[in-house]
Design a protein around this motif. Structure first.
Motif, PDB file in Angstrom:
ATOM      1  N   VAL A  52      40.610  10.498  16.695  1.00  0.00           N
ATOM      2  CA  VAL A  52      41.562  10.270  17.789  1.00  0.00           C
ATOM      3  C   VAL A  52      40.956   9.501  18.960  1.00  0.00           C
ATOM      4  N   THR A  53      39.664   9.230  18.891  1.00  0.00           N
ATOM      5  CA  THR A  53      39.029   8.478  19.980  1.00  0.00           C
ATOM      6  C   THR A  53      38.598   7.100  19.493  1.00  0.00           C
ATOM      7  N   SER A  54      37.415   7.007  18.931  1.00  0.00           N
ATOM      8  CA  SER A  54      36.865   5.687  18.594  1.00  0.00           C
ATOM      9  C   SER A  54      37.577   5.008  17.431  1.00  0.00           C
ATOM     10  N   ILE A  55      37.991   5.731  16.415  1.00  0.00           N
ATOM     11  CA  ILE A  55      38.619   5.103  15.253  1.00  0.00           C
ATOM     12  C   ILE A  55      40.028   4.628  15.595  1.00  0.00           C
ATOM     13  N   ALA A  56      40.878   5.547  16.035  1.00  0.00           N
ATOM     14  CA  ALA A  56      42.260   5.174  16.349  1.00  0.00           C
ATOM     15  C   ALA A  56      42.334   4.290  17.598  1.00  0.00           C
ATOM     16  N   GLY A  57      41.494   4.560  18.563  1.00  0.00           N
ATOM     17  CA  GLY A  57      41.498   3.746  19.780  1.00  0.00           C
ATOM     18  C   GLY A  57      41.115   2.309  19.499  1.00  0.00           C
ATOM     19  N   THR A  58      40.091   2.120  18.683  1.00  0.00           N
ATOM     20  CA  THR A  58      39.684   0.763  18.315  1.00  0.00           C
ATOM     21  C   THR A  58      40.795   0.059  17.553  1.00  0.00           C
ATOM     22  N   SER A  59      41.423   0.759  16.632  1.00  0.00           N
ATOM     23  CA  SER A  59      42.521   0.168  15.871  1.00  0.00           C
ATOM     24  C   SER A  59      43.655  -0.284  16.782  1.00  0.00           C
ATOM     25  N   ALA A  60      44.018   0.544  17.738  1.00  0.00           N
ATOM     26  CA  ALA A  60      45.114   0.200  18.647  1.00  0.00           C
ATOM     27  C   ALA A  60      44.748  -0.982  19.546  1.00  0.00           C
ATOM     28  N   ALA A  98      32.814  -8.640  14.094  1.00  0.00           N
ATOM     29  CA  ALA A  98      31.589  -9.042  14.794  1.00  0.00           C
ATOM     30  C   ALA A  98      31.597  -8.547  16.244  1.00  0.00           C
ATOM     31  N   ALA A  99      32.721  -8.706  16.917  1.00  0.00           N
ATOM     32  CA  ALA A  99      32.819  -8.244  18.306  1.00  0.00           C
ATOM     33  C   ALA A  99      32.673  -6.721  18.391  1.00  0.00           C
ATOM     34  N   ALA A 100      33.307  -6.010  17.478  1.00  0.00           N
ATOM     35  CA  ALA A 100      33.228  -4.545  17.485  1.00  0.00           C
ATOM     36  C   ALA A 100      31.828  -4.065  17.107  1.00  0.00           C
ATOM     37  N   ALA A 101      31.169  -4.754  16.187  1.00  0.00           N
ATOM     38  CA  ALA A 101      29.797  -4.376  15.816  1.00  0.00           C
ATOM     39  C   ALA A 101      28.858  -4.561  17.001  1.00  0.00           C
ATOM     40  N   LEU A 102      29.044  -5.637  17.738  1.00  0.00           N
ATOM     41  CA  LEU A 102      28.234  -5.872  18.929  1.00  0.00           C
ATOM     42  C   LEU A 102      28.486  -4.782  19.971  1.00  0.00           C
ATOM     43  N   ILE A 128      29.399   2.322  13.187  1.00  0.00           N
ATOM     44  CA  ILE A 128      30.193   2.228  11.953  1.00  0.00           C
ATOM     45  C   ILE A 128      31.692   2.240  12.268  1.00  0.00           C
ATOM     46  N   ASP A 129      32.105   3.186  13.105  1.00  0.00           N
ATOM     47  CA  ASP A 129      33.537   3.350  13.392  1.00  0.00           C
ATOM     48  C   ASP A 129      34.187   2.094  13.970  1.00  0.00           C
ATOM     49  N   LEU A 130      33.551   1.477  14.939  1.00  0.00           N
ATOM     50  CA  LEU A 130      34.169   0.329  15.613  1.00  0.00           C
ATOM     51  C   LEU A 130      34.365  -0.867  14.687  1.00  0.00           C
ATOM     52  N   PRO A 131      33.350  -1.333  13.968  1.00  0.00           N
ATOM     53  CA  PRO A 131      33.579  -2.500  13.108  1.00  0.00           C
ATOM     54  C   PRO A 131      34.576  -2.244  11.972  1.00  0.00           C
ATOM     55  N   VAL A 132      34.513  -1.072  11.366  1.00  0.00           N
ATOM     56  CA  VAL A 132      35.437  -0.776  10.264  1.00  0.00           C
ATOM     57  C   VAL A 132      36.872  -0.725  10.780  1.00  0.00           C
ATOM     58  N   SER A 133      37.084  -0.039  11.882  1.00  0.00           N
ATOM     59  CA  SER A 133      38.428   0.034  12.462  1.00  0.00           C
ATOM     60  C   SER A 133      38.928  -1.342  12.886  1.00  0.00           C
ATOM     61  N   ALA A 134      38.062  -2.140  13.471  1.00  0.00           N
ATOM     62  CA  ALA A 134      38.457  -3.478  13.921  1.00  0.00           C
ATOM     63  C   ALA A 134      38.824  -4.366  12.743  1.00  0.00           C
ATOM     64  N   ALA A 135      38.042  -4.299  11.671  1.00  0.00           N
ATOM     65  CA  ALA A 135      38.332  -5.128  10.489  1.00  0.00           C
ATOM     66  C   ALA A 135      39.683  -4.761   9.884  1.00  0.00           C
ATOM     67  N   LEU A 136      39.930  -3.479   9.725  1.00  0.00           N
ATOM     68  CA  LEU A 136      41.202  -3.042   9.151  1.00  0.00           C
ATOM     69  C   LEU A 136      42.381  -3.405  10.046  1.00  0.00           C
ATOM     70  N   ALA A 137      42.247  -3.154  11.337  1.00  0.00           N
ATOM     71  CA  ALA A 137      43.350  -3.439  12.258  1.00  0.00           C
ATOM     72  C   ALA A 137      43.659  -4.932  12.328  1.00  0.00           C
ATOM     73  N   ALA A 138      42.633  -5.762  12.430  1.00  0.00           N
ATOM     74  CA  ALA A 138      42.853  -7.204  12.509  1.00  0.00           C
ATOM     75  C   ALA A 138      43.499  -7.732  11.233  1.00  0.00           C
ATOM     76  N   THR A 139      43.048  -7.249  10.097  1.00  0.00           N
ATOM     77  CA  THR A 139      43.630  -7.683   8.825  1.00  0.00           C
ATOM     78  C   THR A 139      45.086  -7.267   8.714  1.00  0.00           C
ATOM     79  N   ILE A 140      45.365  -6.026   9.005  1.00  0.00           N
ATOM     80  CA  ILE A 140      46.731  -5.508   8.860  1.00  0.00           C
ATOM     81  C   ILE A 140      47.692  -6.197   9.818  1.00  0.00           C
ATOM     82  N   VAL A 141      47.328  -6.332  11.087  1.00  0.00           N
ATOM     83  CA  VAL A 141      48.257  -6.956  12.038  1.00  0.00           C
ATOM     84  C   VAL A 141      48.457  -8.437  11.718  1.00  0.00           C
ATOM     85  N   THR A 142      47.426  -9.102  11.237  1.00  0.00           N
ATOM     86  CA  THR A 142      47.575 -10.509  10.872  1.00  0.00           C
ATOM     87  C   THR A 142      48.505 -10.664   9.677  1.00  0.00           C
TER      88      THR A 142
END
Length: 176
Positions: A52-60, A98-102, A128-142
């Motif tokens: 509910v914090t880093s995973i979902a927050g990053t996705s949103a 890349a941005a989330a991993a940084l 781990i949480d930030l890059p994985v969530s960012a990759a999934l969110a960016a792919t899905i919204v695109t």
């Protein structure tokens, strides 16, 4: 006389119009519920908290940023419509990852070394949480946004034949 019922709903082939607020809400709720439930069932308190914090927050956040950038005020960018859907999704997912991993590295390594913030397992999870969530969110919204864009169609003339070179814009405006 036989009466006919007319379907007023959308057909299954027609995707829902892209509404950024709905995409952001889904991007938060889906990982929060799934990862949170998995954390609770497995007895992993850290996973339930991260869900509910880093995973979902990053996705949103990534969904909001990528969706806003792609829509560009309601007008999709030319290259995002010209390239194949998968290529655009890969490019944006790679950039978001890349941005989330940084950011994850910064939070896990740089902050404890240069500030009074202590190194904790929660900070390590961010790598781990930030890059994985960012990759999934960016792919899905695109992919979601691109699926709502309709290819230009010819408009019929008053005689019923389409006029050469006439195009109809996609009617997918963001609804609020």
């Amino acid at each position: 006389m036989a009466s006919r019922k007319h379907r007023t709903g959308r057909s299954r082939a027609t995707p829902r119009p892209f509404a950024l607020w709905r995409e952001v809400l889904t991007a938060y709720a889906a990982p929060a519920l799934t990862a949170g439930a998995a954390g609770i069932v497995a007895g992993q308190r850290d996973l339930a908290v991260a869900a509910v914090t880093s995973i979902a927050g990053t996705s949103a956040v990534v969904t909001f940023l990528v969706g806003t950038w792609l829509r560009n005020g309601g007008h999709p960018r030319r290259w995002t419509r010209g390239l194949p859907r998968v290529a655009v999704a890969v490019v944006l997912a790679a950039a978001a990852t890349a941005a989330a991993a940084l950011l994850g590295w910064f939070a896990a390594r740089w902050l404890p070394a240069h500030t009074p913030v202590p190194a904790t397992p929660r900070l390590e999870r961010l790598r781990i949480d930030l890059p994985v969530s960012a990759a999934l969110a960016a792919t899905i919204v695109t992919l979601r946004l691109r699926s709502t864009l309709v290819a230009p169609r010819r408009q019929p003339t008053p005689g019923g034949t389409p006029s050469p070179g006439s195009h109809q814009e996609s009617g997918n405006e963001e609804t609020g």
